[in-house]
Design a protein around this motif. Structure first.
Motif, short mmCIF file in Angstrom:
data_model
loop_
_atom_site.label_atom_id
_atom_site.label_comp_id
_atom_site.label_asym_id
_atom_site.label_seq_id
_atom_site.Cartn_x
_atom_site.Cartn_y
_atom_site.Cartn_z
N ARG A 174 0.82 -1.22 0.00
CA ARG A 174 0.00 0.00 0.00
C ARG A 174 0.85 1.27 0.00
O ARG A 174 0.34 2.36 -0.22
N THR A 175 2.15 1.12 0.26
CA THR A 175 3.04 2.27 0.32
C THR A 175 3.28 2.84 -1.08
O THR A 175 3.62 2.10 -2.00
N LYS A 176 3.15 4.16 -1.20
CA LYS A 176 3.44 4.83 -2.48
C LYS A 176 4.78 5.57 -2.45
O LYS A 176 5.45 5.68 -3.47
N ILE A 177 5.15 6.11 -1.28
CA ILE A 177 6.39 6.88 -1.17
C ILE A 177 6.94 6.74 0.25
O ILE A 177 6.20 6.75 1.22
N VAL A 178 8.26 6.56 0.33
CA VAL A 178 8.99 6.62 1.61
C VAL A 178 9.96 7.80 1.50
O VAL A 178 10.73 7.89 0.54
N SER A 179 9.91 8.69 2.48
CA SER A 179 10.78 9.87 2.46
C SER A 179 11.43 10.03 3.83
O SER A 179 10.75 10.26 4.83
N ILE A 180 12.76 9.90 3.87
CA ILE A 180 13.49 10.00 5.13
C ILE A 180 14.74 10.86 4.96
O ILE A 180 15.19 11.12 3.84
N ALA A 181 15.28 11.30 6.09
CA ALA A 181 16.54 12.05 6.08
C ALA A 181 17.69 11.12 5.76
O ALA A 181 17.74 9.99 6.25
N HIS A 182 18.60 11.61 4.95
CA HIS A 182 19.86 10.88 4.75
C HIS A 182 20.67 10.94 6.04
O HIS A 182 21.23 9.94 6.48
N GLN A 183 20.71 12.14 6.65
CA GLN A 183 21.36 12.31 7.95
C GLN A 183 20.48 13.21 8.80
O GLN A 183 20.02 14.25 8.34
N SER A 184 20.26 12.83 10.05
CA SER A 184 19.42 13.62 10.95
C SER A 184 20.07 14.95 11.30
O SER A 184 21.27 15.01 11.58
N ASN A 185 19.26 16.01 11.32
CA ASN A 185 19.78 17.33 11.67
C ASN A 185 19.89 17.52 13.18
O ASN A 185 20.39 18.55 13.63
N VAL A 186 19.44 16.56 13.97
CA VAL A 186 19.54 16.64 15.43
C VAL A 186 20.49 15.57 15.96
O VAL A 186 21.40 15.86 16.74
N LEU A 187 20.29 14.35 15.53
CA LEU A 187 21.02 13.21 16.08
C LEU A 187 22.37 13.00 15.41
O LEU A 187 23.25 12.35 15.97
N GLY A 188 22.52 13.50 14.19
CA GLY A 188 23.72 13.20 13.41
C GLY A 188 23.69 11.84 12.76
O GLY A 188 24.59 11.47 12.00
#
Length: 419
Positions: A174-188
């Protein structure tokens, strides 16, 4: 530190780093994750274009228009080469990464598009993560509200990693798009793109990366990554503000409907209809950020001349030094990975009993140390850890271990103030 990396020479390229703050304090700039400083080479490229070559692009037939168009398109070539794009036509200029993310989100569920990959409605799903910047949360919330689709997300482990234990339950047919950070702006944290992408391909979905915190700091090759979309912003990469980049596979850009309407994005217009220019111009309505693109091209030239591998190595050494030095501060807790495995040059932390806003103000007022405090446009992540805010130190090619020492001295002083 890397003896081959001449940080003192690099620092001379950044005029602001020699600035004396009020009270005679030297500037210690540890906020490049927010926005980086600019080298003379970028400042001069912008000044030169504004002074001697400025004209509108793609329209004017005179010399200035021709020179400006050539410089603007040369910048597109530089971006394509910098991120390993197979074609310059896969590079869309936006005003920032936020606009690039919104552009892709807008393509889904839009009646102007007919490609089934972008069809979105009730029963369809969007997957993001709990560690995202608001720019990679809100556009997908709006898409879900607009279409009736369901928004889902990866959680974050206690040590600041993406929790993939339920990968197969989250990313489904059912998933159409997955969008995630390459690198977190908080955690690194640098996220495991390969593992997520393998599941995305298995279910026939698309994948986007917010690479705002990775592209400026290490080699990023879109062809090697294998994702479908990637966004980053110029002002974090030693370039001007007001310029961002969307890279997408050419056939996806061709299938996507335009995001904004206006001049230059058209092929022909009648009173009741219009046809559109091919990508990337289809997505660049109106007068674009011309001078900003020239500045971004100069910034990428500069970073390439230093070497992205060398920059990444330098930042890794700074991060190792910082993680060790911060252990000396009583009551300090790092939010995110406490080792160097799959992490970049960002360290966010809390200090027991002291609000980050107080920490940031004293560091600035008394030590000239510029850090960022707050939730860093990642409020859901802070809620996950049960804290309202963190103090964040972020490193770049011009930072030194002496500046980290200044941060630690300042933190010890803060503790004395609140003792």
């Amino acid at each position: 530190m890397d003896t081959a990396f001449d940080v003192e020479r690099i620092r001379k390229d950044f005029p602001v780093l020699s600035r004396e703050l009020p009270g005679g304090r030297p500037l210690v700039y540890l906020d490049s994750g927010n926005s980086s400083q600019k080298p003379t080479q970028v400042i001069e490229a912008v000044r030169e274009h504004m002074a001697m070559h400025y004209g509108n692009v793609g329209r004017a037939m005179h010399v200035l228009g021709s020179e400006s168009t050539e410089a603007f398109e040369n910048a597109r070539d530089k971006v394509a080469a910098f991120v390993g794009a197979p074609s310059r036509d896969e590079i869309v200029f936006t005003k920032n990464a936020s606009e690039a993310l919104n552009l892709v989100a807008y393509a889904f569920g839009n009646r102007a598009g007919s490609d089934p990959r972008f069809a979105m409605g009730p029963g369809d799903e969007i997957v993001i993560s709990e560690m995202e910047h608001h720019s990679n949360i809100v556009p997908w919330q709006l898409l879900a509200q607009r279409t009736g689709a369901t928004l889902k997300w990866f959680s974050v482990t206690d040590d600041g990693r993406l929790d993939l234990s339920d990968l197969e339950e989250l990313v489904t047919e059912r998933t159409k798009i997955v969008s995630i950070a390459h690198q977190s702006n908080v955690l690194g944290t640098v996220n495991p793109v390969d593992r997520v992408l393998a599941r995305v391909r298995q279910v026939g979905a698309l994948m986007m990366l917010d690479a705002s915190q990775s592209v400026p700091h290490k080699p990023v090759d879109v062809a090697a990554l294998g994702v479908d979309f990637l966004a980053f912003t110029g002002h974090k990469a030693a370039g001007p503000s007001g310029i961002g980049v969307l890279w997408a596979r050419a056939e996806l850009l061709e299938a996507m409907p335009p995001f904004l309407g206006g001049g230059e994005m058209i092929e022909a217009v009648w009173m009741d209809r219009a046809t559109y220019a091919p990508a990337p111009h289809k997505f660049e309505a109106g007068t674009p950020p011309i001078v900003e693109a020239v500045g971004l091209g100069a910034a990428l030239d500069y970073l390439s001349s230093v070497g992205l591998e060398a920059i990444a190595r330098h930042e890794r050494e700074l991060t190792a030094y910082a993680l060790q030095a911060l252990r000396e501060v009583p009551g300090l807790k790092v939010i995110g990975p406490e080792d160097l495995v799959d992490r970049g040059g960002i360290v966010s932390f809390t200090v027991a009993g002291i609000h980050p806003h107080d920490i940031g103000q004293i560091l600035d007022d008394e030590f000239g140390v510029a850090v960022r405090v707050g939730h860093h446009c990642a409020r859901p992540l802070h809620l996950r850890f049960g804290i309202p805010a963190t103090t964040r130190a972020s490193f770049y090619l011009y930072n030194t271990t002496a500046e980290i020492d200044a941060l630690v001295r300042g933190l010890h002083h803060v503790q004395k103030v609140f003792a």
